[in-house]
Scaffold this active site. Structure first.
Site, PDB file in Angstrom:
ATOM      1  N   GLY A 249      18.346 -29.984 -22.370  1.00 19.22           N
ATOM      2  CA  GLY A 249      18.493 -29.219 -21.130  1.00 19.22           C
ATOM      3  C   GLY A 249      17.216 -28.698 -20.508  1.00 19.22           C
ATOM      4  O   GLY A 249      17.258 -28.016 -19.491  1.00 19.22           O
ATOM      5  N   GLU A 291      18.034 -31.968 -28.520  1.00 21.10           N
ATOM      6  CA  GLU A 291      18.421 -33.232 -27.889  1.00 21.10           C
ATOM      7  C   GLU A 291      17.874 -33.372 -26.476  1.00 21.10           C
ATOM      8  O   GLU A 291      18.630 -33.431 -25.513  1.00 21.10           O
ATOM      9  CB  GLU A 291      19.951 -33.309 -27.785  1.00 21.10           C
ATOM     10  N   PRO A 292      16.565 -33.429 -26.307  1.00 22.48           N
ATOM     11  CA  PRO A 292      16.032 -33.583 -24.956  1.00 22.48           C
ATOM     12  C   PRO A 292      16.260 -34.992 -24.403  1.00 22.48           C
ATOM     13  O   PRO A 292      16.074 -35.979 -25.116  1.00 22.48           O
ATOM     14  CB  PRO A 292      14.527 -33.320 -25.140  1.00 22.48           C
ATOM     15  N   ARG A 294      16.289 -35.630 -20.275  1.00 17.88           N
ATOM     16  CA  ARG A 294      15.546 -35.606 -19.015  1.00 17.88           C
ATOM     17  C   ARG A 294      14.058 -35.342 -19.211  1.00 17.88           C
ATOM     18  O   ARG A 294      13.213 -36.009 -18.622  1.00 17.88           O
ATOM     19  CB  ARG A 294      16.135 -34.500 -18.126  1.00 17.88           C
ATOM     20  N   ARG A 331      21.630 -39.397  -7.355  1.00 21.08           N
ATOM     21  CA  ARG A 331      21.534 -37.955  -7.579  1.00 21.08           C
ATOM     22  C   ARG A 331      21.499 -37.133  -6.291  1.00 21.08           C
ATOM     23  O   ARG A 331      21.972 -36.017  -6.274  1.00 21.08           O
ATOM     24  CB  ARG A 331      20.348 -37.626  -8.501  1.00 21.08           C
ATOM     25  N   TYR A 335      24.466 -34.603  -6.248  1.00 27.66           N
ATOM     26  CA  TYR A 335      24.098 -33.193  -6.469  1.00 27.66           C
ATOM     27  C   TYR A 335      23.227 -32.616  -5.357  1.00 27.66           C
ATOM     28  O   TYR A 335      22.805 -31.463  -5.444  1.00 27.66           O
ATOM     29  CB  TYR A 335      23.290 -33.024  -7.761  1.00 27.66           C
ATOM     30  N   CYS A 362      26.788 -49.194   2.437  1.00 29.29           N
ATOM     31  CA  CYS A 362      27.695 -48.942   3.547  1.00 29.29           C
ATOM     32  C   CYS A 362      28.382 -47.607   3.320  1.00 29.29           C
ATOM     33  O   CYS A 362      29.547 -47.549   2.951  1.00 29.29           O
ATOM     34  CB  CYS A 362      28.705 -50.075   3.566  1.00 29.29           C
TER      35      CYS A 362
HETATM   36  N1  LLP Z   1      22.903 -33.130 -25.396  1.00 31.28           N
HETATM   37  C1  LLP Z   1      24.104 -33.110 -24.805  1.00 31.28           C
HETATM   38  C2  LLP Z   1      25.280 -32.850 -25.611  1.00 31.28           C
HETATM   39  C3  LLP Z   1      24.219 -33.351 -23.428  1.00 31.28           C
HETATM   40  O1  LLP Z   1      25.413 -33.308 -22.867  1.00 31.28           O
HETATM   41  C4  LLP Z   1      23.054 -33.637 -22.680  1.00 31.28           C
HETATM   42  C5  LLP Z   1      23.136 -33.928 -21.253  1.00 31.28           C
HETATM   43  C6  LLP Z   1      21.818 -33.667 -23.344  1.00 31.28           C
HETATM   44  C7  LLP Z   1      21.779 -33.394 -24.700  1.00 31.28           C
HETATM   45  C8  LLP Z   1      20.531 -33.959 -22.645  1.00 31.28           C
HETATM   46  O2  LLP Z   1      20.224 -33.004 -21.692  1.00 31.28           O
HETATM   47  P1  LLP Z   1      18.819 -33.074 -20.903  1.00 31.28           P
HETATM   48  O3  LLP Z   1      17.721 -32.752 -21.885  1.00 31.28           O
HETATM   49  O4  LLP Z   1      18.692 -34.448 -20.366  1.00 31.28           O
HETATM   50  O5  LLP Z   1      18.974 -32.063 -19.838  1.00 31.28           O
HETATM   51  N2  LLP Z   1      23.564 -36.638 -14.791  1.00 31.28           N
HETATM   52  C9  LLP Z   1      23.021 -35.302 -14.702  1.00 31.28           C
HETATM   53  C10 LLP Z   1      22.661 -34.762 -16.048  1.00 31.28           C
HETATM   54  C11 LLP Z   1      23.829 -34.740 -17.008  1.00 31.28           C
HETATM   55  C12 LLP Z   1      23.435 -34.218 -18.347  1.00 31.28           C
HETATM   56  C13 LLP Z   1      24.504 -34.492 -19.328  1.00 31.28           C
HETATM   57  N3  LLP Z   1      24.245 -34.040 -20.651  1.00 31.28           N
HETATM   58  C14 LLP Z   1      21.797 -35.334 -13.774  1.00 31.28           C
HETATM   59  O6  LLP Z   1      21.495 -36.381 -13.236  1.00 31.28           O
HETATM   60  O7  LLP Z   1      21.178 -34.298 -13.539  1.00 31.28           O
END
Ligand code: LLP
Length: 434
Positions: A249, A291-292, A294, A331, A335, A362
């Site tokens: 996150g 769990e990174p 993004r 995105r 969003y 389209c």
């Molecule tokens: N762990 C779990 C259980 C998750 O659900 C997620 C993301 C992550 C780790 C990784 O999170 P990050 O480090 O990437 O923030 N499609 C959306 C983002 C959805 C994230 C879903 N879960 C976007 O484009 O912003």
């Protein structure tokens, strides 16, 4: 000037990434094109791996959340940096196995895993299945029983932390489809239930509060709540949970309005909270997973497009159309996400042209960015959209039967294809005649 260190401007005034001229990349590989900088991803992996050494004496493992960008090369890159992997579907798991990823370092998420996916997890003997609900717990237990074996599980907990991010990507609060709620007692009941099942072994608790979060506080609060819960479980059942997964996150920079904290600061603050809680409750510091997704790939990636037509609507706005759009980056449509757009041919020029970058689908909502400033965008110019490494390719579609773009990886001025461009043959591959 740019969001990521891998970007620069060369003597021709062209945008470069990883030492490669983006205008040349567009010529060589065609557009739309995803480009990802290897060093940026590696450096971020290393900073997470090292922070586990620094803050948890090595008793931790960062898992790459491959939903951000799953393909064999990226999974192999994470593997070569000694990361674990978070997968969330049979497809991501299959990709990991095809890439040769060590199964024991894989954790499988998802709020509605199919029997086929649970069977895959058992077959490959992956590290942990992250159980989301009681229905899944029962099915997994009986599938393991049929195979006469046990399976190690984690349990996904909603810690009740409200992170300040987009509604669609918040997950830690009670009103979420993911996991077991703490404050209603549901989570404790579920934990006790796992002890009744003979073929599952609960070793880990998991929480994930959302994505693109800049504040450190919600991460600290979540860690504290989870440590309290581990202590409660021990008090009520005598069972000591030895592993804690604190999710991903961490926010990244899309535009100059974003101001992400160095990831080390999160790790430092959270580890202090975990250690303090361990002392308070007189329990050992658990093995820590994060769990990174993004933050590992987002800023490392850009997308290149060729500008087609330019439509100036007096007193309304100016549209420039590109040869991709919501099919490679949904995105903005989904969003309203902000992005930095750079005219890659004139990266040394002032961004003095206010344009709306439209895709070719389209669909009126098919915009990449609305009213953004670039150096005069003319037909044939290459536009670069920055920070598209995460949740772009992985969320791409074939809407309007557009083939998905290729992806190249760059390093030290060299480029190589890591995902081939889809062809029209690929598009009809699964179609059958009437
Ligand atoms: N762990 C779990 C259980 C998750 O659900 C997620 C993301 C992550 C780790 C990784 O999170 P990050 O480090 O990437 O923030 N499609 C959306 C983002 C959805 C994230 C879903 N879960 C976007 O484009 O912003």
């Amino acid at each position: 000037m740019f969001v990521s260190e891998c970007l620069n401007v060369n003597e021709k005034g062209h945008l470069t990434i990883g030492g490669c001229d983006t205008v040349e990349l567009a010529k060589e590989y065609g557009t739309p094109l995803y480009v990802i900088d290897e060093d940026t991803v590696r450096n971020t992996c290393r900073s997470y791996v090292n922070s586990m050494k620094k803050y948890y004496n090595g008793n931790g493992l960062p898992l790459y959340a491959s939903k951000a960008l799953s393909c064999k090369a990226l999974v192999q890159l994470a593997m070569s940096e000694n990361m674990g992997l978070d997968v969330v579907s049979g497809g991501e798991l299959y990709t990991a196995m095809q890439a040769g990823f060590p199964a024991e370092k894989i954790q499988f998420h998802g709020n509605n895993k199919t029997d086929e996916e649970l069977e895959m997890a058992l077959e490959y003997n992956i590290g942990r299945v992250v159980v989301d609900n009681l229905y899944e717990l029962e099915r997994l237990n009986s599938l393991a029983e049929e195979r006469n074996r046990t399976v190690k599980i984690a349990m996904r907990i909603k810690p009740g932390i409200d992170a300040h991010t987009h509604d669609f990507i918040r997950t830690g609060q009670i009103d979420s489809k993911f996991g077991f709620a703490l404050e209603t007692g549901e989570a404790m009941e579920a934990v006790k239930k796992t002890f009744e099942f003979k073929n599952v072994e609960l070793t880990e608790l998991h929480c994930h509060i959302g994505s693109q979060i800049f504040d450190i506080d919600p991460f600290v609060s979540a860690a504290e709540v989870m440590m309290d819960f581990i202590s409660d479980i021990k008090k009520q059942t005598g069972h000591l949970i030895s592993e804690l997964n604190l999710g991903g996150g961490f926010g990244i920079m899309y535009t100059s309005a974003d101001n992400p904290t160095a990831y080390d600061n999160y790790m430092n603050a959270v580890s202090k909270a975990v250690t303090a809680k361990a002392e308070e409750h007189n329990i050992p510091v658990p093995f820590i997973y994060i769990e990174p997704g993004r933050s590992l790939v987002g800023e490392a990636g850009i997308t290149l497009y060729t500008v087609g037509g330019r439509k100036e609507i007096p007193n309304v706005r100016t549209y420039v159309s590109v040869d991709g759009g919501m099919t490679d980056n949904i995105r903005y449509a989904l969003y309203g996400s902000a992005y930095t757009v750079v005219n890659a041919c004139k990266a040394d020029k002032e961004p003095d042209d206010k344009v709306t970058v439209a895709g070719k689908c389209c669909e009126s909502g098919d915009l990449v960015q609305k009213d953004t400033m670039v150096a005069k965008a003319e037909t044939g110019d290459i536009l670069a959209v920055l920070s598209t490494g995460a949740y772009n390719y992985s969320m791409a579609s074939n809407y309007n039967r557009n083939p998905r773009p290729a992806m190249v990886m760059v390093k030290d001025g060299k480029s190589r294809l890591i995902i081939k461009r889809e062809t029209y043959q690929d598009i009809v591959m699964n179609d059958l005649d009437l």
